[in-house]
Design a protein around this motif. Structure first.
Motif, PDB file in Angstrom:
ATOM      1  N   GLY A   1       0.811  -1.211   0.000  1.00 37.67           N
ATOM      2  CA  GLY A   1       0.000   0.000   0.000  1.00 37.67           C
ATOM      3  C   GLY A   1       0.845   1.261   0.000  1.00 37.67           C
ATOM      4  O   GLY A   1       0.537   2.230  -0.698  1.00 37.67           O
TER       5      GLY A   1
ATOM      6  N   GLU B   1       2.275   1.671  -3.474  1.00 38.49           N
ATOM      7  CA  GLU B   1       1.225   2.105  -4.403  1.00 38.49           C
ATOM      8  C   GLU B   1       0.945   3.592  -4.271  1.00 38.49           C
ATOM      9  O   GLU B   1       0.566   4.251  -5.254  1.00 38.49           O
ATOM     10  N   ARG B   2       1.160   4.128  -3.085  1.00 40.44           N
ATOM     11  CA  ARG B   2       0.918   5.560  -2.861  1.00 40.44           C
ATOM     12  C   ARG B   2       2.154   6.406  -3.181  1.00 40.44           C
ATOM     13  O   ARG B   2       2.210   7.589  -2.831  1.00 40.44           O
TER      14      ARG B   2
ATOM     15  N   THR C   1      -1.124   5.273   6.921  1.00 43.39           N
ATOM     16  CA  THR C   1      -2.074   4.199   6.604  1.00 43.39           C
ATOM     17  C   THR C   1      -3.334   4.318   7.454  1.00 43.39           C
ATOM     18  O   THR C   1      -3.261   4.424   8.677  1.00 43.39           O
TER      19      THR C   1
ATOM     20  N   PHE D   1      -6.936   0.016   6.860  1.00 49.57           N
ATOM     21  CA  PHE D   1      -6.490  -1.182   6.148  1.00 49.57           C
ATOM     22  C   PHE D   1      -7.013  -2.426   6.878  1.00 49.57           C
ATOM     23  O   PHE D   1      -6.602  -2.721   8.002  1.00 49.57           O
TER      24      PHE D   1
END
Length: 379
Positions: free
Chosen positions: A321, A324-325, A340, A343
């Motif tokens: 994650g 991906e960011r 985060t 999640f």
């Protein structure tokens, strides 16, 4: 002129190939797990789960065009070895983040290494002090032992049991659990009548349990990781101890039932939801991830995916994650981990922040009980 055009074309082609190669460079993730040794029941499913999910990510094309390269070392549960291997991952392998180690003692030993090197660590161990106070580069996926203590004490209060005996292993995990059991007792009106310990390699806890039997305790809480708690369960059965026996989340896997045998029947403990995923309501935010994880683990390893393997699954997915960011180096990964929110993983629904690098609430735990050699949900 023709030569100049050819030379320009060759230069452009080389540039494109170099750029493509650079864009496709793998992102190296380190992992420290106790695959062998006394804590192998933790490290083996963690190693398996991390490898499984990284392979699946790579088969699907990686993350933002990058393949993930998982570099895993076996610490054998030894803190000194964990420190040596953490340095190797950072200095020789040039990883952008490290998952693990498996145990609290190893994790505490490794923390100064990653803090000095500015490389994010996502521990798979449970001790509260791993992330409290907050360390800039340290996160965790295992639920805090305070949350586990609260779940047990809530159940005891519900049953109007106020007098307990605690029996904790004399290692980092047990010491942290003992500290939280004592610290939280007053809030729940719990009186600790007996406070005893056992060694990680002890093979008989009859003496401690005999002392507990002579007390007025209404329940026993054992805090440790296999195989010690299984010994406690068998000894308690041999002594005919009839008061309820609670274990910590440190034995939250089928391995405990295998080790304890018939003595496991009726034992309760707080656990992540993965052990009872099929029994959860459809509305549970974690259920889809839990079912997928269990199905994939069974397919890959012909075994049950458990609470401990889930810690590594969560760690890899949290890193995915972050990448991906837009994160692609230790600093940006650290920053994105801290950002985060919501999640839904295997261990719970994670919400990290600058003040919280554990990210979970007591809702991450359910209370489970062994019935007919399997886990059931205590409602």
């Amino acid at each position: 002129m023709k030569k100049q055009i050819i030379a320009a074309f060759v230069s452009f082609s080389v540039f494109c190939l170099s750029t493509a190669a650079l864009a496709a460079a793998p992102i190296k993730i380190g992992a420290l797990f106790s695959v062998t040794g006394p804590a192998s029941f933790l490290g083996e499913p963690e190693r398996n789960s991390a490898k499984m999910v990284v392979d699946e990510i790579n088969k699907a094309g990686g993350v933002k065009g990058h393949q993930l390269e998982l570099i895993t070392y076996d610490t054998t549960g030894d803190a000194t070895k964990a420190v040596q291997l953490a340095n190797k991952l950072i200095k020789d392998d040039h990883v952008v983040a490290i998952i693990g180690p498996s145990t609290s003692g190893e994790t505490m030993a490794v923390i100064p290494v990653v803090e000095k090197a500015h490389v994010p660590l996502i521990s798979c161990a449970a001790a509260l002090k791993i992330t409290e106070p907050v360390k800039s580069w340290v996160f965790k996926t295992a639920q805090n032992d305070t949350l586990a203590v609260d779940r047990i004490y809530e159940q005891l209060r519900k049953e109007k049991k106020t007098k307990v005996a605690i029996l904790t292993v004399s290692d980092a995990f047990g010491s942290s659990g003992r500290e939280q059991l004592k610290a939280e007792a007053g809030r729940y009106g719990i009186q600790i009548l007996s406070d005893d310990t056992y060694g990680p390699k002890d093979t008989d806890m009859t003496a401690q349990l005999t002392k507990i039997r002579a007390s007025q305790a209404q329940a026993v809480i054992c805090w440790g990781t296999n195989p010690g708690p299984a010994v406690v369960a068998r000894n308690a059965k041999q002594l005919g101890l009839t008061i309820p026996l609670y274990m910590s989340h440190g034995v939250s896997s089928k391995k405990f039932i295998d080790l304890a045998g018939d003595a496991a029947e009726g034992i309760r403990l707080p656990s992540g939801k993965v052990l009872v995923a099929d029994l959860l309501p459809k509305s549970d935010h974690q259920k889809a991830s839990l079912i997928s994880f269990k199905r994939d683990y069974q397919h890959h390893y012909n075994a049950d995916g458990d609470h401990f393997g889930g810690h590594a699954w969560d760690a890899v997915m949290l890193l995915k994650g972050a990448i991906e960011r837009g994160a692609d180096n230790p600093t940006s990964i650290r920053n994105q981990l801290e950002a985060t929110r919501h999640f839904a993983g295997i261990g719970g629904v994670f919400n990290y922040s600058a003040k919280d690098h554990a990210g979970l609430t007591k809702d991450a735990f359910v209370l489970v009980e062994v019935k007919n050699k399997n886990w059931t949900l205590v409602k």
